[in-house]
Design a protein around this motif. Structure first.
Motif, PDB file in Angstrom:
ATOM      1  N   ASN A   7      -3.438  -7.945  20.340  1.00  0.00           N
ATOM      2  CA  ASN A   7      -2.848  -7.844  19.002  1.00  0.00           C
ATOM      3  C   ASN A   7      -2.256  -9.187  18.575  1.00  0.00           C
ATOM      4  OD1 ASN A   7      -2.993  -4.735  18.549  1.00  0.00           O
ATOM      5  ND2 ASN A   7      -2.135  -4.962  20.598  1.00  0.00           N
ATOM      6  N   LEU A   8      -3.119 -10.165  18.360  1.00  0.00           N
ATOM      7  CA  LEU A   8      -2.650 -11.519  18.061  1.00  0.00           C
ATOM      8  C   LEU A   8      -1.961 -11.632  16.712  1.00  0.00           C
ATOM      9  CD1 LEU A   8      -5.297 -14.114  19.315  1.00  0.00           C
ATOM     10  CD2 LEU A   8      -3.096 -13.512  20.325  1.00  0.00           C
ATOM     11  N   THR A   9      -2.143 -10.647  15.831  1.00  0.00           N
ATOM     12  CA  THR A   9      -1.452 -10.687  14.541  1.00  0.00           C
ATOM     13  C   THR A   9      -0.010 -10.205  14.656  1.00  0.00           C
ATOM     14  OG1 THR A   9      -2.244  -8.486  13.943  1.00  0.00           O
ATOM     15  CG2 THR A   9      -3.604 -10.360  13.265  1.00  0.00           C
ATOM     16  N   ASN A  10       0.387  -9.691  15.808  1.00  0.00           N
ATOM     17  CA  ASN A  10       1.754  -9.237  16.013  1.00  0.00           C
ATOM     18  C   ASN A  10       2.723 -10.405  15.860  1.00  0.00           C
ATOM     19  OD1 ASN A  10       4.221  -8.636  17.904  1.00  0.00           O
ATOM     20  ND2 ASN A  10       3.255  -6.645  17.584  1.00  0.00           N
ATOM     21  N   GLN A  11       3.888 -10.136  15.272  1.00  0.00           N
ATOM     22  CA  GLN A  11       4.845 -11.197  14.989  1.00  0.00           C
ATOM     23  C   GLN A  11       5.335 -11.919  16.238  1.00  0.00           C
ATOM     24  OE1 GLN A  11       8.142  -9.378  12.979  1.00  0.00           O
ATOM     25  NE2 GLN A  11       8.850  -8.219  14.765  1.00  0.00           N
ATOM     26  N   ARG A  12       5.194 -11.294  17.406  1.00  0.00           N
ATOM     27  CA  ARG A  12       5.646 -11.939  18.641  1.00  0.00           C
ATOM     28  C   ARG A  12       4.755 -13.122  19.034  1.00  0.00           C
ATOM     29  NH1 ARG A  12       7.325  -7.896  23.330  1.00  0.00           N
ATOM     30  NH2 ARG A  12       8.389  -9.798  24.031  1.00  0.00           N
ATOM     31  N   PHE A  13       3.612 -13.269  18.359  1.00  0.00           N
ATOM     32  CA  PHE A  13       2.729 -14.414  18.624  1.00  0.00           C
ATOM     33  C   PHE A  13       2.814 -15.488  17.524  1.00  0.00           C
ATOM     34  CE2 PHE A  13       0.332 -11.037  20.995  1.00  0.00           C
ATOM     35  CZ  PHE A  13       0.490 -11.589  22.262  1.00  0.00           C
ATOM     36  N   HIS A  14       3.616 -15.254  16.499  1.00  0.00           N
ATOM     37  CA  HIS A  14       3.587 -16.147  15.338  1.00  0.00           C
ATOM     38  C   HIS A  14       4.026 -17.571  15.656  1.00  0.00           C
ATOM     39  CE1 HIS A  14       3.709 -12.750  12.079  1.00  0.00           C
ATOM     40  NE2 HIS A  14       2.616 -12.743  12.806  1.00  0.00           N
ATOM     41  N   GLU A  15       5.011 -17.736  16.531  1.00  0.00           N
ATOM     42  CA  GLU A  15       5.586 -19.071  16.736  1.00  0.00           C
ATOM     43  C   GLU A  15       4.755 -19.968  17.626  1.00  0.00           C
ATOM     44  OE1 GLU A  15       9.644 -18.910  17.933  1.00  0.00           O
ATOM     45  OE2 GLU A  15      10.313 -17.842  16.137  1.00  0.00           O
ATOM     46  N   ASP A  16       3.953 -19.400  18.520  1.00  0.00           N
ATOM     47  CA  ASP A  16       3.222 -20.247  19.479  1.00  0.00           C
ATOM     48  C   ASP A  16       1.782 -19.781  19.671  1.00  0.00           C
ATOM     49  OD1 ASP A  16       3.831 -17.894  20.813  1.00  0.00           O
ATOM     50  OD2 ASP A  16       4.353 -18.869  22.707  1.00  0.00           O
ATOM     51  N   VAL A  20      -0.767 -19.830  22.994  1.00  0.00           N
ATOM     52  CA  VAL A  20      -1.250 -18.587  23.614  1.00  0.00           C
ATOM     53  C   VAL A  20      -2.768 -18.642  23.794  1.00  0.00           C
ATOM     54  CG1 VAL A  20      -1.579 -16.107  23.200  1.00  0.00           C
ATOM     55  CG2 VAL A  20       0.658 -17.146  22.808  1.00  0.00           C
ATOM     56  N   ILE A  21      -3.467 -19.114  22.766  1.00  0.00           N
ATOM     57  CA  ILE A  21      -4.932 -19.222  22.838  1.00  0.00           C
ATOM     58  C   ILE A  21      -5.342 -20.254  23.879  1.00  0.00           C
ATOM     59  CG2 ILE A  21      -6.979 -19.922  21.545  1.00  0.00           C
ATOM     60  CD1 ILE A  21      -5.603 -18.712  19.038  1.00  0.00           C
ATOM     61  N   GLU A  22      -4.659 -21.385  23.900  1.00  0.00           N
ATOM     62  CA  GLU A  22      -4.991 -22.431  24.871  1.00  0.00           C
ATOM     63  C   GLU A  22      -4.741 -21.961  26.303  1.00  0.00           C
ATOM     64  OE1 GLU A  22      -6.611 -25.819  26.209  1.00  0.00           O
ATOM     65  OE2 GLU A  22      -6.561 -25.140  24.116  1.00  0.00           O
ATOM     66  N   ASN A  23      -3.627 -21.268  26.518  1.00  0.00           N
ATOM     67  CA  ASN A  23      -3.319 -20.761  27.859  1.00  0.00           C
ATOM     68  C   ASN A  23      -4.322 -19.704  28.302  1.00  0.00           C
ATOM     69  OD1 ASN A  23      -1.095 -22.396  28.287  1.00  0.00           O
ATOM     70  ND2 ASN A  23       0.383 -20.894  27.523  1.00  0.00           N
ATOM     71  N   ARG A 221       6.771 -10.255  26.809  1.00  0.00           N
ATOM     72  CA  ARG A 221       5.547 -10.302  26.004  1.00  0.00           C
ATOM     73  C   ARG A 221       4.318 -10.430  26.896  1.00  0.00           C
ATOM     74  NH1 ARG A 221       4.271 -15.395  22.118  1.00  0.00           N
ATOM     75  NH2 ARG A 221       3.733 -16.301  24.142  1.00  0.00           N
ATOM     76  N   ASN A 222       3.390  -9.527  26.730  1.00  0.00           N
ATOM     77  CA  ASN A 222       2.107  -9.631  27.420  1.00  0.00           C
ATOM     78  C   ASN A 222       1.187 -10.526  26.594  1.00  0.00           C
ATOM     79  OD1 ASN A 222       0.145  -9.179  29.326  1.00  0.00           O
ATOM     80  ND2 ASN A 222      -0.365  -7.116  28.638  1.00  0.00           N
ATOM     81  N   GLU A 223       0.306 -11.257  27.257  1.00  0.00           N
ATOM     82  CA  GLU A 223      -0.626 -12.133  26.553  1.00  0.00           C
ATOM     83  C   GLU A 223      -1.886 -12.343  27.395  1.00  0.00           C
ATOM     84  OE1 GLU A 223       0.454 -16.500  26.613  1.00  0.00           O
ATOM     85  OE2 GLU A 223       2.467 -15.642  26.831  1.00  0.00           O
ATOM     86  N   PRO A 224      -2.943 -12.893  26.781  1.00  0.00           N
ATOM     87  CA  PRO A 224      -4.242 -12.962  27.469  1.00  0.00           C
ATOM     88  C   PRO A 224      -4.244 -13.736  28.777  1.00  0.00           C
ATOM     89  CG  PRO A 224      -4.534 -13.259  25.112  1.00  0.00           C
ATOM     90  CD  PRO A 224      -3.059 -13.262  25.353  1.00  0.00           C
ATOM     91  N   LYS A 225      -3.329 -14.679  28.964  1.00  0.00           N
ATOM     92  CA  LYS A 225      -3.335 -15.446  30.216  1.00  0.00           C
ATOM     93  C   LYS A 225      -3.044 -14.568  31.428  1.00  0.00           C
ATOM     94  CE  LYS A 225       1.485 -17.139  30.221  1.00  0.00           C
ATOM     95  NZ  LYS A 225       2.320 -18.376  30.163  1.00  0.00           N
ATOM     96  N   TYR A 226      -2.534 -13.354  31.193  1.00  0.00           N
ATOM     97  CA  TYR A 226      -2.263 -12.432  32.293  1.00  0.00           C
ATOM     98  C   TYR A 226      -3.445 -11.510  32.599  1.00  0.00           C
ATOM     99  CZ  TYR A 226       2.567 -13.894  31.397  1.00  0.00           C
ATOM    100  OH  TYR A 226       3.717 -14.637  31.206  1.00  0.00           O
ATOM    101  N   LEU A 227      -4.541 -11.664  31.877  1.00  0.00           N
ATOM    102  CA  LEU A 227      -5.704 -10.802  32.128  1.00  0.00           C
ATOM    103  C   LEU A 227      -6.221 -10.922  33.559  1.00  0.00           C
ATOM    104  CD1 LEU A 227      -7.574  -8.728  30.735  1.00  0.00           C
ATOM    105  CD2 LEU A 227      -9.122 -10.619  30.202  1.00  0.00           C
ATOM    106  N   PRO A 228      -6.234 -12.130  34.182  1.00  0.00           N
ATOM    107  CA  PRO A 228      -6.691 -12.201  35.575  1.00  0.00           C
ATOM    108  C   PRO A 228      -5.885 -11.310  36.522  1.00  0.00           C
ATOM    109  CG  PRO A 228      -6.628 -14.401  34.619  1.00  0.00           C
ATOM    110  CD  PRO A 228      -5.974 -13.481  33.633  1.00  0.00           C
TER     111      PRO A 228
END
Length: 259
Positions: A7-16, A20-23, A221-228
């Motif tokens: 859910n990248l449109t969530n406000q918890r991702f707005h600042e960085d 998040v994408i690079e990580n 906050r969960n994010e894609p870098k934790y998928l592994p």
């Protein structure tokens, strides 16, 4: 690896967001599927994807929580969004009788309308279900053979729920729920029952941070870098190597979304 629900449109991702994408890339995640949960969020998801067209893809849909917003203009708005090649599925759609932020009747109407749109456009459906499995299956069943593909994301149900889903040849998305010692114990056993070619993985960030991560991240906050980490938990539960699990789920995701 491919994160099929973020859910990248969530406000918890707005600042960085760019970080998040690079990580995610640095962590071996090769594509992100950004979830659309309303007309506005789906529009925002597509706008993000157009900024990163070789890495971000999205869905366009109305979540059962937002089903009360479904009106005469909703289908046309989704249809216009779905014309874009970055939109790979209709959804997140389905039923959630756990919270009932929209009434069951509103949810069912919105779900069926989106199933019909997916059939019309010949796009897969990206679905949500909580505490509504039998009715969910009942509504989905008449459309399943007309759909190119269908996934129930963030599966958290019972063995009976899973068996009903697999009987319709649904794909199943597994999140960090499997890493939750309070709630995920049953899923550790059930994930073994999912056929290799039906399994996909996702974070569903910013939600469902894997609770068993050590050291525990400072942010919830969960994010894609934790998928592994989620991939390793799924591989362990299935008795497979991480390499095998990653290769299979990535192949499944590419075929499902036509990446």
């Amino acid at each position: 690896m491919i994160d099929i629900g973020i859910n990248l449109t969530n406000q918890r991702f707005h600042e960085d967001l760019e970080l998040v994408i690079e990580n995610a890339k640095l962590s071996g995640v090769n594509a992100l599927m950004v979830t659309g949960t309303s007309i506005e969020e789906s529009q925002q998801a597509l706008a993000l994807c157009l900024q990163h067209p070789d890495y971000l893809y999205c869905t366009a849909g109305i979540h059962p929580h937002d089903a009360k917003t479904f009106d005469d203009k909703s289908l046309e708005s989704l249809r216009k969004l779905a014309v874009n090649k970055q939109v790979k599925a209709i959804g997140e759609c389905g039923l959630d009788f756990n919270r009932n932020f929209s009434t069951p009747a509103e949810q069912e109407f919105s779900f069926v309308q989106q199933l019909e749109l997916a059939v019309e456009l010949q796009l897969p459906v990206f679905m949500h279900e909580r505490d509504a499995n039998e009715r969910f299956i009942e509504l989905l069943k008449p459309y399943i053979k007309q759909l190119p593909n269908a996934v129930l994301h963030c599966f958290t149900g019972s063995q009976a729920d899973l068996e009903r889903c697999l009987a319709l040849d649904l794909h199943i998305g597994i999140t960090g729920w499997i890493c939750d010692e309070r709630r995920g114990g049953e899923l550790i056993d059930l994930v073994k029952l999912i056929p290799q070619d039906r399994l996909m993985i996702e974070t569903d960030g910013p939600y469902l941070l894997p609770r068993s991560m050590r050291p525990k991240p400072k942010s919830s906050r969960n994010e894609p870098k934790y998928l592994p980490y989620i991939a390793q938990a799924v591989a362990n539960a299935r008795g497979e190597s991480l390499k095998q699990l990653v290769q299979q789920t990535e192949q499944n995701s590419k075929l499902f979304f036509k990446l």
